[in-house]
Design a protein around this motif. Structure first.
Motif, PDB file in Angstrom:
ATOM      1  N   UNK A 111       0.822  -1.209   0.000  1.00 43.60           N
ATOM      2  CA  UNK A 111       0.000   0.000   0.000  1.00 43.60           C
ATOM      3  C   UNK A 111       0.854   1.257   0.000  1.00 43.60           C
ATOM      4  N   UNK A 112       1.983   1.227   0.687  1.00 42.31           N
ATOM      5  CA  UNK A 112       2.843   2.414   0.720  1.00 42.31           C
ATOM      6  C   UNK A 112       3.444   2.688  -0.660  1.00 42.31           C
ATOM      7  N   UNK A 113       3.783   1.619  -1.385  1.00 39.81           N
ATOM      8  CA  UNK A 113       4.293   1.792  -2.751  1.00 39.81           C
ATOM      9  C   UNK A 113       3.205   2.360  -3.655  1.00 39.81           C
ATOM     10  N   UNK A 114       2.009   1.815  -3.553  1.00 36.67           N
ATOM     11  CA  UNK A 114       0.889   2.295  -4.366  1.00 36.67           C
ATOM     12  C   UNK A 114       0.616   3.765  -4.074  1.00 36.67           C
ATOM     13  N   UNK A 115       0.584   4.122  -2.796  1.00 36.46           N
ATOM     14  CA  UNK A 115       0.330   5.511  -2.426  1.00 36.46           C
ATOM     15  C   UNK A 115       1.401   6.433  -2.992  1.00 36.46           C
TER      16      UNK A 115
ATOM     17  N   UNK B  25       1.770   9.067 -11.003  1.00 34.68           N
ATOM     18  CA  UNK B  25       2.100   7.958 -11.887  1.00 34.68           C
ATOM     19  C   UNK B  25       0.834   7.112 -12.047  1.00 34.68           C
ATOM     20  N   UNK B  26       0.291   7.071 -13.264  1.00 32.49           N
ATOM     21  CA  UNK B  26      -0.982   6.392 -13.486  1.00 32.49           C
ATOM     22  C   UNK B  26      -0.827   4.979 -14.041  1.00 32.49           C
ATOM     23  N   UNK B  27       0.346   4.363 -13.869  1.00 33.35           N
ATOM     24  CA  UNK B  27       0.537   2.991 -14.324  1.00 33.35           C
ATOM     25  C   UNK B  27      -0.527   2.088 -13.703  1.00 33.35           C
ATOM     26  N   UNK B  28      -1.161   1.203 -14.482  1.00 33.40           N
ATOM     27  CA  UNK B  28      -2.143   0.289 -13.899  1.00 33.40           C
ATOM     28  C   UNK B  28      -1.520  -0.608 -12.835  1.00 33.40           C
ATOM     29  N   UNK B  29      -2.182  -0.712 -11.687  1.00 32.92           N
ATOM     30  CA  UNK B  29      -1.711  -1.539 -10.579  1.00 32.92           C
ATOM     31  C   UNK B  29      -2.799  -2.522 -10.196  1.00 32.92           C
ATOM     32  N   UNK B  30      -2.464  -3.799 -10.240  1.00 33.15           N
ATOM     33  CA  UNK B  30      -3.377  -4.854  -9.808  1.00 33.15           C
ATOM     34  C   UNK B  30      -2.837  -5.439  -8.516  1.00 33.15           C
ATOM     35  N   UNK B  31      -3.584  -5.281  -7.429  1.00 37.45           N
ATOM     36  CA  UNK B  31      -3.176  -5.850  -6.149  1.00 37.45           C
ATOM     37  C   UNK B  31      -3.497  -7.344  -6.138  1.00 37.45           C
ATOM     38  N   UNK B  32      -2.515  -8.142  -5.724  1.00 35.78           N
ATOM     39  CA  UNK B  32      -2.683  -9.591  -5.593  1.00 35.78           C
ATOM     40  C   UNK B  32      -2.187  -9.967  -4.208  1.00 35.78           C
ATOM     41  N   UNK B  33      -3.103 -10.328  -3.303  1.00 44.62           N
ATOM     42  CA  UNK B  33      -2.749 -10.469  -1.902  1.00 44.62           C
ATOM     43  C   UNK B  33      -3.585 -11.535  -1.217  1.00 44.62           C
ATOM     44  N   UNK B  34      -3.124 -11.965  -0.057  1.00 43.00           N
ATOM     45  CA  UNK B  34      -3.899 -12.893   0.772  1.00 43.00           C
ATOM     46  C   UNK B  34      -4.907 -12.150   1.639  1.00 43.00           C
ATOM     47  N   UNK B  35      -4.829 -10.830   1.703  1.00 41.76           N
ATOM     48  CA  UNK B  35      -5.743 -10.046   2.537  1.00 41.76           C
ATOM     49  C   UNK B  35      -7.117  -9.989   1.872  1.00 41.76           C
ATOM     50  N   UNK B  36      -8.092 -10.655   2.487  1.00 41.30           N
ATOM     51  CA  UNK B  36      -9.408 -10.767   1.852  1.00 41.30           C
ATOM     52  C   UNK B  36     -10.497  -9.975   2.551  1.00 41.30           C
TER      53      UNK B  36
ATOM     54  N   UNK C 222     -12.943  -6.948   3.501  1.00 42.01           N
ATOM     55  CA  UNK C 222     -13.521  -5.876   2.691  1.00 42.01           C
ATOM     56  C   UNK C 222     -12.787  -4.561   2.934  1.00 42.01           C
ATOM     57  N   UNK C 223     -12.395  -4.315   4.176  1.00 40.63           N
ATOM     58  CA  UNK C 223     -11.695  -3.064   4.486  1.00 40.63           C
ATOM     59  C   UNK C 223     -10.375  -2.961   3.728  1.00 40.63           C
ATOM     60  N   UNK C 224      -9.673  -4.096   3.590  1.00 48.14           N
ATOM     61  CA  UNK C 224      -8.417  -4.086   2.834  1.00 48.14           C
ATOM     62  C   UNK C 224      -8.669  -3.800   1.361  1.00 48.14           C
ATOM     63  N   UNK C 225      -9.730  -4.399   0.813  1.00 46.25           N
ATOM     64  CA  UNK C 225     -10.063  -4.160  -0.592  1.00 46.25           C
ATOM     65  C   UNK C 225     -10.423  -2.688  -0.822  1.00 46.25           C
ATOM     66  N   UNK C 226     -11.235  -2.148   0.082  1.00 47.19           N
ATOM     67  CA  UNK C 226     -11.643  -0.752  -0.048  1.00 47.19           C
ATOM     68  C   UNK C 226     -10.419   0.169   0.019  1.00 47.19           C
ATOM     69  N   UNK C 227      -9.520  -0.100   0.973  1.00 46.80           N
ATOM     70  CA  UNK C 227      -8.343   0.748   1.106  1.00 46.80           C
ATOM     71  C   UNK C 227      -7.478   0.704  -0.146  1.00 46.80           C
ATOM     72  N   UNK C 228      -7.222  -0.511  -0.649  1.00 46.77           N
ATOM     73  CA  UNK C 228      -6.388  -0.634  -1.833  1.00 46.77           C
ATOM     74  C   UNK C 228      -6.975   0.074  -3.036  1.00 46.77           C
ATOM     75  N   UNK C 229      -8.259  -0.104  -3.257  1.00 50.18           N
ATOM     76  CA  UNK C 229      -8.906   0.536  -4.398  1.00 50.18           C
ATOM     77  C   UNK C 229      -8.945   2.049  -4.222  1.00 50.18           C
TER      78      UNK C 229
END
Length: 218
Positions: A60-64, A71-82, A84-91
């Motif tokens: 998340x710190x790298x994405x931020x 930098x608008x490069x497309x980022x797809x998160x792939x993680x074990x964190x499932x 909803x709060x983690x998904x909302x934060x990442x998006x």
């Protein structure tokens, strides 16, 4: 298209890199946010597949950091964190997609193609330019309805040029998209691929901008 995979698990990272390459992506792999930032600063990638649970700084710190410097490069998160709060934060931090491990490689490839399509402003998965049609999912090219046989490298080069039609791409930019860190190309390889594409698809498709690079006119 060249993809940066950021994953600290050695077994999973090796499998994901191999799977992405089989799906037609030119995938490089790093194991930390710091290594990813260095790679992104030095070379051009079309998208990032990002784990969150990295050593040191998390994903998340790298994405931020990427989004803070616009930098608008497309980022797809792939993680074990499932959660909803983690998904909302990442998006909300700016991820283009969010997938939970374990992952199906076919779905991962399809989601990457979708992210790249959106980044290129295209609604359709098939890229059309005059008589030429390129299907990234099927890795198939047609000209005037007839299928054209291309090598894997010729297909990748055509994909990059068509997806950025109207933009002049330098030799370095093209080489960065075509070759991973563990690959190399001879000095005239790009010119050979361009020659073959012109012979198979028409001499007027790819234009040379002398002293700069190559382009497919928009």
């Amino acid at each position: 298209m060249r993809i940066l995979l950021v994953e600290d698990d050695a077994l999973l990272g090796d499998g994901l890199q191999a799977g992405l390459r089989l799906a037609g992506f030119n995938a490089d792999w790093v194991r930390s946010a710091e290594a990813a930032e260095t790679a992104l600063a030095l070379e051009h990638f079309s998208a990032v597949v990002l784990d969150l649970g990295l050593p040191g700084r998390d994903g998340n710190s790298l994405l931020a950091a990427l989004r803070q410097r616009h930098d608008d490069i497309p980022v797809l998160i792939l993680t074990a964190r499932d959660a909803v709060a983690d998904k909302v934060r990442g998006l909300d931090l700016g991820a283009d997609d969010y997938m939970v491990k374990p992952v199906d490689l076919d779905e991962l490839a399809a989601r990457l193609r979708a992210a790249l399509r959106r980044a290129g402003g295209r609604a359709s998965g098939v890229i059309r330019h005059g008589e030429v049609e390129l299907d990234p999912a099927a890795r198939r090219v047609r000209r005037a309805g007839a299928e054209v046989a291309l090598t894997s490298r010729e297909f990748d080069l055509l994909y990059v040029l068509l997806s950025r039609a109207g933009t002049v791409l330098t030799r370095r930019m093209l080489d960065e998209q075509l070759y991973a860190w563990d690959e190399g190309a001879e000095s005239n390889t790009l010119e050979v691929h361009i020659h073959h594409l012109r012979r198979k698809l028409g001499a007027d498709l790819i234009h040379t901008v002398r002293g700069v690079g190559y382009t497919v006119p928009a």
